[in-house]
Design a protein around this motif. Structure first.
Motif: not given
Length: 459
Positions: A1-3, A11-24, A97-106
């Motif tokens: 999937m392309r995000l 900050g928190q947006l970078a964390v969300a980005s890393r979580m998305a990449m962890d999910r493929g 999506i509220p930040l800081p992000p939750d992995p399951e929500l992402i």
């Protein structure tokens, strides 16, 4: 999937980005709305946009609509930005999506908003044979036509073929030919140059170029206009496409998959689909059987959907009871896997107790699925069937002339000898009726006398 993430990547947006990449997910960053639009126009497409609420979300969504770019948008921001969240949803964002992000929500948003389902549950031999063929041809460069009724899982199988192909690390781009108006589909597929038509405010890269190196799925291709089919045929044959308003062809390297819920050979005979295009697309045909012909898949899929929607709705998983299983197996599933999925989502929500019982297996209008007919109606239907069978047996071995004579004489008797009335019921002329009765009388058959008021010059 392309995000595509739009905003200051800190900050928190970078964390969300890393979580998305962890999910493929494959993540691309743009620091502004303008940069995001340039990225999308250039062919670096996206399945989902996540944008900081501090940016002008309404402007992004409005410009996406103007340029006919169809990508769902999700807003992100700190939990204190309540007003910004509401304004983002009003502007057209699908989720917040509220930040800081939750992995399951992402993970849930990536799956739900992008609607990218990779579930391929196969237990039945009929479907297993199709899957084996799909695996066998996936690594080739051949075009594949995937056919089957609506809801059987044609796009899911297409994604499976892509994942098994040599292009798995390249884009998979799907275009629903039935969902895009005819006058816009050409631009959607081949792109356009600035000023090519009203509303073409900038160059736009089409799905062919966006899929370069990967796979392009043409979903429900039977809905494509004949004129556009000719342009598609050239693109497949020559590996060249022409943007709308373009001055020179653009080379592309893609693999074509197509789906149809119609029999394209029939469409060829009707003149609504090009025969030469069918040959180009149908190098290999993967025909998905309807769910009613895959009984072993029904329960496996039902269990999968029950678990999935219990999790989505935050409910405790429930087993499917024995009687509910029998109901599921008896159903005809005209909507196939899509209908079964909706049924199980409904069952998870309405089931009481520790398991899903038969009372939770409901039709969309709330009726019990597979509920028996009323006993009195059943008896009436059974009697009618017995009568029809008896009539059929009585006709076997008799000549057409004998059956015709009995029908005419019985109808005449029913009409109390009224020749005109009987002729009208039988759909014949009064002259034919008189000639037949004269013939029967001469053969010695009893013919009812004319009815009251009718001339007595016959038989």
């Amino acid at each position: 999937m392309r995000l595509l993430i739009v905003g200051t990547l800190g900050g928190q947006l970078a964390v969300a980005s890393r979580m998305a990449m962890d999910r493929g997910a494959s993540v691309v960053h743009a620091d502004s709305v303008e940069t995001a639009l340039k990225t999308l126009r250039s062919g670096r497409g996206a399945d989902l946009i996540m944008i900081d609420v501090a940016l002008n979300i309404g402007d992004l969504i409005r410009r996406l609509e103007q340029e006919l770019i169809h990508v769902p948008v999700v807003a992100c921001g700190t939990t204190t930005n309540a007003r910004a969240a509401v304004e983002a949803i009003r502007a057209g964002a699908k989720e917040y999506i509220p930040l800081p992000p939750d992995p399951e929500l992402i993970a849930a948003v990536l799956a739900a908003v992008a609607e990218e389902s990779r579930d391929l549950i196969v237990r039945d031999d009929a479907m297993a044979r199709v899957l084996r063929l799909a695996d066998q041809v996936a690594a080739s460069e051949a075009s594949i036509l995937i056919t089957g009724e609506s809801g059987t899982g044609k796009e899911v199988l297409a994604r499976h073929v892509h994942r098994k192909s040599n292009r798995a690390d390249k884009p998979f781009i799907a275009v629903n030919c039935a969902a895009i108006p005819e006058q816009l589909l050409e631009s959607e597929l081949f792109g356009h140059e600035k000023g090519a038509f009203t509303g073409a405010i900038a160059r736009r890269i089409g799905k062919f170029e966006e899929a370069d190196g990967g796979t392009l799925l043409l979903d429900e291709i039977s809905e494509m206009d004949l004129r556009l089919q000719a342009k598609l045929l050239r693109a497949i044959q020559e590996r060249l496409i022409d943007r709308v308003g373009g001055a020179r062809p653009v080379p592309v390297n893609i693999r074509i998959l197509a789906t149809s819920n119609r029999t394209l050979a029939d469409e060829v005979r009707k003149g609504t689909f090009r025969e030469d295009l069918l040959y180009r697309l149908n190098v290999v045909n993967l025909k998905i059987p309807p769910l009613r012909e895959r009984p072993a898949d029904v329960i496996a899929l039902a269990e999968h959907f029950a678990e999935k929607y219990a999790k989505v709705n935050g409910l405790k998983p429930k087993a499917i009871g024995a009687e509910a299983r029998r109901q599921l197996m008896r159903a005809r599933w005209p909507g196939n896997v899509r209908e079964l999925e909706n049924c199980m989502h409904r069952a998870v929500l309405v089931a009481a107790g520790d398991e899903i019982g038969p009372d939770a297996i409901l039709t969309p209008d709330g009726e019990l699925m597979g509920a028996p007919e009323r006993p009195d109606l059943d008896r009436t239907v059974a009697r009618a069937a017995e009568t029809a069978e008896a009539v059929t047996r009585a006709l076997v071995g008799r000549t057409v002339a004998d059956v015709e004579r009995d029908l005419i004489l019985s109808t005449l008797d029913h009409c109390f000898g009224n020749r005109t009335h009987a002729a009208n019921i039988l759909g014949i002329s009064i002259r034919t009726m008189r000639n037949k009765l004269k013939e029967y009388a001469e053969e010695g058959h009893a013919v009812p006398p004319p009815g009251q008021g009718e001339a007595r010059d016959v038989a």
